[in-house]
Write a protein that holds these residues in place. Structure first.
Motif, PDB file in Angstrom:
ATOM      1  N   ALA A 176       0.834  -1.195   0.000  1.00 54.87           N
ATOM      2  CA  ALA A 176       0.000   0.000   0.000  1.00 54.87           C
ATOM      3  C   ALA A 176       0.874   1.252   0.000  1.00 54.87           C
ATOM      4  CB  ALA A 176      -0.906   0.000   1.220  1.00 54.87           C
ATOM      5  N   THR A 177       0.456   2.208  -0.784  1.00 59.71           N
ATOM      6  CA  THR A 177       1.136   3.506  -0.802  1.00 59.71           C
ATOM      7  C   THR A 177       0.363   4.553  -0.027  1.00 59.71           C
ATOM      8  OG1 THR A 177       0.002   4.131  -2.849  1.00 59.71           O
ATOM      9  CG2 THR A 177       2.152   3.050  -3.059  1.00 59.71           C
ATOM     10  N   THR A 178      -0.938   4.292   0.180  1.00 60.20           N
ATOM     11  CA  THR A 178      -1.818   5.303   0.752  1.00 60.20           C
ATOM     12  C   THR A 178      -2.763   4.647   1.747  1.00 60.20           C
ATOM     13  OG1 THR A 178      -1.747   6.406  -1.396  1.00 60.20           O
ATOM     14  CG2 THR A 178      -3.354   7.214   0.193  1.00 60.20           C
ATOM     15  N   PHE A 223      -4.656   1.559  -0.097  1.00 60.67           N
ATOM     16  CA  PHE A 223      -4.669   1.603  -1.556  1.00 60.67           C
ATOM     17  C   PHE A 223      -3.244   1.647  -2.092  1.00 60.67           C
ATOM     18  CE2 PHE A 223      -8.364   3.505   0.293  1.00 60.67           C
ATOM     19  CZ  PHE A 223      -9.413   2.923  -0.393  1.00 60.67           C
ATOM     20  N   THR A 224      -3.088   1.187  -3.332  1.00 66.39           N
ATOM     21  CA  THR A 224      -1.794   1.200  -3.994  1.00 66.39           C
ATOM     22  C   THR A 224      -1.875   2.093  -5.223  1.00 66.39           C
ATOM     23  OG1 THR A 224      -1.324  -1.057  -3.261  1.00 66.39           O
ATOM     24  CG2 THR A 224      -0.027  -0.211  -5.101  1.00 66.39           C
ATOM     25  N   LEU A 225      -1.052   3.119  -5.260  1.00 73.96           N
ATOM     26  CA  LEU A 225      -0.995   4.016  -6.410  1.00 73.96           C
ATOM     27  C   LEU A 225      -0.317   3.288  -7.570  1.00 73.96           C
ATOM     28  CD1 LEU A 225      -1.384   6.935  -7.535  1.00 73.96           C
ATOM     29  CD2 LEU A 225       0.946   7.389  -6.739  1.00 73.96           C
ATOM     30  N   VAL A 226      -1.019   3.161  -8.694  1.00 75.22           N
ATOM     31  CA  VAL A 226      -0.471   2.447  -9.849  1.00 75.22           C
ATOM     32  C   VAL A 226      -0.298   3.344 -11.065  1.00 75.22           C
ATOM     33  CG1 VAL A 226      -1.329   0.197  -9.108  1.00 75.22           C
ATOM     34  CG2 VAL A 226      -2.776   1.639 -10.550  1.00 75.22           C
ATOM     35  N   GLY A 228       0.234   7.710 -11.868  1.00 75.21           N
ATOM     36  CA  GLY A 228       0.216   9.092 -11.427  1.00 75.21           C
ATOM     37  C   GLY A 228       1.384   9.416 -10.527  1.00 75.21           C
ATOM     38  N   PRO A 229       1.542  10.691 -10.179  1.00 71.91           N
ATOM     39  CA  PRO A 229       2.687  11.119  -9.369  1.00 71.91           C
ATOM     40  C   PRO A 229       2.611  10.578  -7.953  1.00 71.91           C
ATOM     41  CG  PRO A 229       1.112  12.911  -9.632  1.00 71.91           C
ATOM     42  CD  PRO A 229       0.653  11.811 -10.539  1.00 71.91           C
ATOM     43  N   ALA A 230       3.743  10.110  -7.453  1.00 72.38           N
ATOM     44  CA  ALA A 230       3.825   9.568  -6.091  1.00 72.38           C
ATOM     45  C   ALA A 230       4.659  10.502  -5.231  1.00 72.38           C
ATOM     46  CB  ALA A 230       4.444   8.178  -6.108  1.00 72.38           C
ATOM     47  N   ALA A 231       4.338  10.517  -3.949  1.00 74.15           N
ATOM     48  CA  ALA A 231       5.090  11.355  -3.009  1.00 74.15           C
ATOM     49  C   ALA A 231       5.407  10.581  -1.745  1.00 74.15           C
ATOM     50  CB  ALA A 231       4.293  12.611  -2.687  1.00 74.15           C
ATOM     51  N   GLY A 232       5.767   9.302  -1.904  1.00 76.96           N
ATOM     52  CA  GLY A 232       6.045   8.482  -0.739  1.00 76.96           C
ATOM     53  C   GLY A 232       4.756   8.048  -0.056  1.00 76.96           C
ATOM     54  N   ALA A 233       4.864   7.597   1.180  1.00 82.89           N
ATOM     55  CA  ALA A 233       3.676   7.176   1.930  1.00 82.89           C
ATOM     56  C   ALA A 233       2.727   8.359   2.091  1.00 82.89           C
ATOM     57  CB  ALA A 233       4.080   6.632   3.285  1.00 82.89           C
ATOM     58  N   GLU A 234       1.460   8.152   1.780  1.00 81.55           N
ATOM     59  CA  GLU A 234       0.495   9.224   1.765  1.00 81.55           C
ATOM     60  C   GLU A 234      -0.718   8.877   2.606  1.00 81.55           C
ATOM     61  OE1 GLU A 234      -0.353   9.706  -2.361  1.00 81.55           O
ATOM     62  OE2 GLU A 234       1.458  10.832  -2.784  1.00 81.55           O
ATOM     63  N   THR A 235      -1.442   9.911   2.971  1.00 81.12           N
ATOM     64  CA  THR A 235      -2.694   9.742   3.709  1.00 81.12           C
ATOM     65  C   THR A 235      -3.854  10.431   2.997  1.00 81.12           C
ATOM     66  OG1 THR A 235      -2.193  11.688   5.056  1.00 81.12           O
ATOM     67  CG2 THR A 235      -1.514   9.542   5.935  1.00 81.12           C
ATOM     68  N   ASP A 236      -3.675  10.725   1.707  1.00 78.21           N
ATOM     69  CA  ASP A 236      -4.693  11.422   0.926  1.00 78.21           C
ATOM     70  C   ASP A 236      -4.664  10.879  -0.487  1.00 78.21           C
ATOM     71  OD1 ASP A 236      -6.483  13.155  -0.248  1.00 78.21           O
ATOM     72  OD2 ASP A 236      -5.143  14.883  -0.214  1.00 78.21           O
ATOM     73  N   LEU A 237      -5.788  10.385  -0.966  1.00 81.46           N
ATOM     74  CA  LEU A 237      -5.824   9.838  -2.324  1.00 81.46           C
ATOM     75  C   LEU A 237      -5.570  10.893  -3.385  1.00 81.46           C
ATOM     76  CD1 LEU A 237      -8.851   7.350  -2.108  1.00 81.46           C
ATOM     77  CD2 LEU A 237      -6.420   6.802  -2.118  1.00 81.46           C
ATOM     78  N   PHE A 238      -5.865  12.140  -3.085  1.00 81.59           N
ATOM     79  CA  PHE A 238      -5.648  13.190  -4.073  1.00 81.59           C
ATOM     80  C   PHE A 238      -4.193  13.650  -4.115  1.00 81.59           C
ATOM     81  CE2 PHE A 238     -10.190  13.290  -3.593  1.00 81.59           C
ATOM     82  CZ  PHE A 238     -10.662  13.594  -4.872  1.00 81.59           C
ATOM     83  N   GLY A 239      -3.429  13.355  -3.084  1.00 79.97           N
ATOM     84  CA  GLY A 239      -2.008  13.630  -3.094  1.00 79.97           C
ATOM     85  C   GLY A 239      -1.623  15.056  -3.412  1.00 79.97           C
ATOM     86  N   GLY A 240      -2.433  16.008  -2.999  1.00 75.19           N
ATOM     87  CA  GLY A 240      -2.105  17.414  -3.234  1.00 75.19           C
ATOM     88  C   GLY A 240      -2.501  17.933  -4.599  1.00 75.19           C
TER      89      GLY A 240
END
Length: 241
Positions: A176-178, A223-226, A228-240
């Motif tokens: 999981a990334t998020t 969830f696992t980001l597959v 789009g841009p990643a920013a390490g471990a996240e707590t928001d699906l929108f990622g900024g």
């Protein structure tokens, strides 16, 4: 945000918390359901005659359950892929249901992808959520939902696979990334799960499907980001975004 699920109840079990969280925060949350779940096993004995083996009215009944669940989650934007009843629950691989002419998993994937792309073009979501390539636990309809989503969502900024959630024993997947904290949404999620009374028995902090095996109702959804841009471990699906 747009989520693609195979059957009524999948949305509440695996993503009910994030749906409620983002809907309450003012995000536009869309749910696409691919079938009516006509082949589901039925828990309450008094409703057994709704099944495909009897009156074959379970799909319509589950559509009503889904409407109640969406209200509990605060989600007002719902779509049936191709329109209500276009695609039918395929059942598990090798069952007679898989040979039905409207079985989702056996339908023309190009048509189904085009139907989903039409919804995506209308909604233009920043985030799409669906299953991994194994469909979480191997159900043919979950796998097909994954396939059409990955084909149709090529222009969506961020695409996630569900990395954890109830319903079955998932195979090992990418980490999981998020991870989303849904403690404040647990009451809404539990209410949505209870709405699917033909499929789920809810006794917090646990629930069970028709097999009667107790599973925890977790305080997070992962969830696992597959894409789009990643920013390490996240707590928001929108990622900024």
């Amino acid at each position: 945000m747009l989520l693609v699920h195979a059957h009524p109840d999948d949305e509440s079990i695996t993503t009910g918390g994030v749906m409620a969280r983002y809907a309450a925060a003012g995000a536009e949350v869309h749910l696409v359901t691919c079938t009516l779940g006509e082949e589901g096993e039925i828990i309450p004995p008094g409703l057994a005659e709704l099944g495909s083996w009897a009156g074959d009215q379970l799909g319509g009944y589950r559509a009503g359950e889904l409407a109640v669940a969406c209200r509990a989650l605060g989600v007002t934007a719902h779509h049936f892929l191709g329109g209500i009843g276009r695609w039918r629950d395929s059942g598990m691989a090798g069952t007679p249901a898989a040979e039905h002419p409207r079985a989702f998993a056996g339908g023309p994937i190009a048509e189904q992808t085009a139907q989903l792309r039409e919804i995506l073009d209308e909604v233009r979501p920043d985030v799409v959520v669906t299953y991994n390539a194994f469909g979480g636990y191997g159900h043919p309809d979950h796998i097909r939902a994954h396939e059409i989503t990955m084909a149709a969502a090529d222009s969506v900024p961020r695409v996630f696979h569900i990395a954890s959630g109830g319903g079955a024993n998932p195979t090992p997947d990418a980490p999981a990334t998020t991870v989303i904290d849904i403690r404040e949404q647990l009451d809404a999620k539990i209410a949505a799960m209870r709405a699917h009374a033909t499929q789920i028995t809810v006794r917090p902090p646990e629930f069970a499907l028709s097999n009667g095996v107790a599973q925890p109702i977790g305080e997070t959804e992962s969830f696992t980001l597959v894409r789009g841009p990643a920013a390490g471990a996240e707590t928001d699906l929108f990622g900024g975004l």
